[in-house]
Design a protein around this motif. Structure first.
Motif, PDB file in Angstrom:
ATOM      1  N   ALA A 221       4.517   3.966   4.297  1.00 20.70           N
ATOM      2  CA  ALA A 221       4.971   3.982   5.681  1.00 20.70           C
ATOM      3  C   ALA A 221       3.844   3.430   6.540  1.00 20.70           C
ATOM      4  N   THR A 222       4.221   2.584   7.490  1.00 28.11           N
ATOM      5  CA  THR A 222       3.257   2.082   8.453  1.00 28.11           C
ATOM      6  C   THR A 222       3.774   2.405   9.850  1.00 28.11           C
ATOM      7  N   ALA A 223       2.855   2.527  10.775  1.00 24.34           N
ATOM      8  CA  ALA A 223       3.205   2.740  12.172  1.00 24.34           C
ATOM      9  C   ALA A 223       2.274   1.875  12.999  1.00 24.34           C
ATOM     10  N   GLY A 224       2.751   1.474  14.184  1.00 21.41           N
ATOM     11  CA  GLY A 224       1.960   0.556  14.971  1.00 21.41           C
ATOM     12  C   GLY A 224       1.899   0.874  16.442  1.00 21.41           C
ATOM     13  N   ALA A 225       1.009   0.156  17.124  1.00 22.66           N
ATOM     14  CA  ALA A 225       0.854   0.283  18.567  1.00 22.66           C
ATOM     15  C   ALA A 225       2.027  -0.344  19.305  1.00 22.66           C
ATOM     16  N   ASP A 226       2.930  -0.990  18.574  1.00 25.49           N
ATOM     17  CA  ASP A 226       4.144  -1.533  19.182  1.00 25.49           C
ATOM     18  C   ASP A 226       5.236  -0.469  19.306  1.00 25.49           C
ATOM     19  N   GLY A 227       4.936   0.759  18.857  1.00 21.97           N
ATOM     20  CA  GLY A 227       5.891   1.855  18.968  1.00 21.97           C
ATOM     21  C   GLY A 227       6.884   1.952  17.835  1.00 21.97           C
ATOM     22  N   THR A 228       6.619   1.239  16.734  1.00 21.01           N
ATOM     23  CA  THR A 228       7.555   1.239  15.609  1.00 21.01           C
ATOM     24  C   THR A 228       6.919   1.827  14.351  1.00 21.01           C
ATOM     25  N   THR A 229       7.802   2.225  13.436  1.00 23.77           N
ATOM     26  CA  THR A 229       7.387   2.654  12.105  1.00 23.77           C
ATOM     27  C   THR A 229       8.255   1.909  11.100  1.00 23.77           C
ATOM     28  N   ALA A 230       7.725   1.681   9.905  1.00 21.43           N
ATOM     29  CA  ALA A 230       8.457   0.941   8.880  1.00 21.43           C
ATOM     30  C   ALA A 230       8.134   1.501   7.504  1.00 21.43           C
ATOM     31  N   LEU A 231       9.087   1.358   6.586  1.00 19.31           N
ATOM     32  CA  LEU A 231       8.898   1.746   5.185  1.00 19.31           C
ATOM     33  C   LEU A 231       8.825   0.481   4.338  1.00 19.31           C
ATOM     34  N   TRP A 232       7.980   0.523   3.321  1.00 23.06           N
ATOM     35  CA  TRP A 232       7.756  -0.630   2.441  1.00 23.06           C
ATOM     36  C   TRP A 232       7.817  -0.182   0.991  1.00 23.06           C
ATOM     37  N   ASP A 233       8.338  -1.042   0.136  1.00 27.73           N
ATOM     38  CA  ASP A 233       8.311  -0.836  -1.302  1.00 27.73           C
ATOM     39  C   ASP A 233       6.931  -1.265  -1.796  1.00 27.73           C
ATOM     40  N   VAL A 234       6.177  -0.353  -2.377  1.00 27.16           N
ATOM     41  CA  VAL A 234       4.798  -0.646  -2.780  1.00 27.16           C
ATOM     42  C   VAL A 234       4.755  -1.702  -3.879  1.00 27.16           C
ATOM     43  N   GLU A 235       5.687  -1.650  -4.818  1.00 33.74           N
ATOM     44  CA  GLU A 235       5.678  -2.603  -5.929  1.00 33.74           C
ATOM     45  C   GLU A 235       5.977  -4.024  -5.474  1.00 33.74           C
ATOM     46  N   THR A 236       6.982  -4.190  -4.620  1.00 30.88           N
ATOM     47  CA  THR A 236       7.402  -5.541  -4.220  1.00 30.88           C
ATOM     48  C   THR A 236       6.782  -6.014  -2.912  1.00 30.88           C
ATOM     49  N   HIS A 237       6.210  -5.102  -2.142  1.00 26.53           N
ATOM     50  CA  HIS A 237       5.677  -5.379  -0.801  1.00 26.53           C
ATOM     51  C   HIS A 237       6.774  -5.825   0.158  1.00 26.53           C
ATOM     52  N   LYS A 238       8.001  -5.437  -0.104  1.00 24.82           N
ATOM     53  CA  LYS A 238       9.143  -5.788   0.752  1.00 24.82           C
ATOM     54  C   LYS A 238       9.494  -4.592   1.636  1.00 24.82           C
ATOM     55  N   PRO A 239      10.039  -4.873   2.834  1.00 23.41           N
ATOM     56  CA  PRO A 239      10.460  -3.766   3.698  1.00 23.41           C
ATOM     57  C   PRO A 239      11.653  -3.033   3.103  1.00 23.41           C
ATOM     58  N   ILE A 240      11.726  -1.756   3.362  1.00 23.72           N
ATOM     59  CA  ILE A 240      12.884  -0.943   2.996  1.00 23.72           C
ATOM     60  C   ILE A 240      13.630  -0.705   4.295  1.00 23.72           C
ATOM     61  N   GLY A 241      14.715  -1.415   4.496  1.00 22.24           N
ATOM     62  CA  GLY A 241      15.440  -1.333   5.757  1.00 22.24           C
ATOM     63  C   GLY A 241      14.693  -2.047   6.860  1.00 22.24           C
ATOM     64  N   THR A 242      15.048  -1.729   8.094  1.00 17.60           N
ATOM     65  CA  THR A 242      14.396  -2.331   9.250  1.00 17.60           C
ATOM     66  C   THR A 242      13.467  -1.314   9.889  1.00 17.60           C
ATOM     67  N   SER A 243      12.528  -1.811  10.675  1.00 15.91           N
ATOM     68  CA  SER A 243      11.610  -0.894  11.353  1.00 15.91           C
ATOM     69  C   SER A 243      12.379  -0.080  12.392  1.00 15.91           C
ATOM     70  N   VAL A 244      11.832   1.081  12.720  1.00 18.30           N
ATOM     71  CA  VAL A 244      12.461   1.998  13.668  1.00 18.30           C
ATOM     72  C   VAL A 244      11.556   2.126  14.886  1.00 18.30           C
ATOM     73  N   THR A 245      12.126   1.939  16.064  1.00 18.34           N
ATOM     74  CA  THR A 245      11.358   2.136  17.292  1.00 18.34           C
ATOM     75  C   THR A 245      11.358   3.619  17.630  1.00 18.34           C
ATOM     76  N   VAL A 246      10.175   4.188  17.722  1.00 15.14           N
ATOM     77  CA  VAL A 246      10.018   5.592  18.084  1.00 15.14           C
ATOM     78  C   VAL A 246       9.901   5.705  19.606  1.00 15.14           C
ATOM     79  N   GLU A 247       8.988   4.947  20.177  1.00 13.83           N
ATOM     80  CA  GLU A 247       8.837   4.836  21.624  1.00 13.83           C
ATOM     81  C   GLU A 247       8.123   3.509  21.882  1.00 13.83           C
TER      82      GLU A 247
END
Length: 156
Positions: free
Chosen positions: A62-88
């Motif tokens: 899981a990553t989170a950023g200063a853009d107010g979003t969080t995202a899940l990634w597949d560690v093996e493939t380095h691909k996103p799992i779904g789309t990022s989610v805006t928290v605020e």
């Protein structure tokens, strides 16, 4: 050796990987065996990466950023799992998995929080409930282009 200052680091549960979240919004993977890069960096966030955390089983990041979003990634493939989610929007976000890895919790500096279901089995059940059937091959390709088609609703 990273091109930008690092904001967040995390070790995988088995200690074999270290990830570094950078100010340029990318996440880099390093092997702790030889301290060399593994794969291409993730283009994770529009702002700097504020949080990086592995799921307890080490299969998701899981990553989170200063853009107010969080995202899940597949560690093996380095691909996103779904789309990022805006928290605020445009706030710093931090993320943590529940001890069993079933949920991801995120909190913003503005006081907003989100609990995300992090279980692929739960996602499959939900998709089956919403669609009322298996996805077609075309729907699967649109949603999961890097994964082979499978009928997941049969028997649910």
């Amino acid at each position: 050796d990273t091109p930008e200052p690092t904001r967040s680091v995390a070790f995988s549960p088995d200690g074999g990987l270290l990830v570094a979240g950078l100010f340029d919004g990318t996440v880099h993977f390093f092997s702790t065996d030889r301290w060399t890069r593994v794969g291409s960096p993730l283009e994770a966030h529009a702002g700097y990466v504020t949080s990086t955390v592995f799921s307890p089983d080490g299969r998701m990041l899981a990553t989170a950023g200063a853009d107010g979003t969080t995202a899940l990634w597949d560690v093996e493939t380095h691909k996103p799992i779904g789309t990022s989610v805006t928290v605020e929007p445009d706030t710093n976000i931090t993320a943590a998995f529940s001890p069993d890895g079933s949920h991801l919790f995120t909190v913003s500096t503005g006081g907003q929080g989100v609990r995300l279901d992090a279980s692929p089995e739960s996602w499959k059940r939900r998709a089956c409930l919403v669609a009322g059937r298996d996805l077609t091959a075309r729907e699967w390709e649109d949603a999961l282009p890097d994964r082979p088609y499978e009928a997941v609703c049969s028997g649910n």
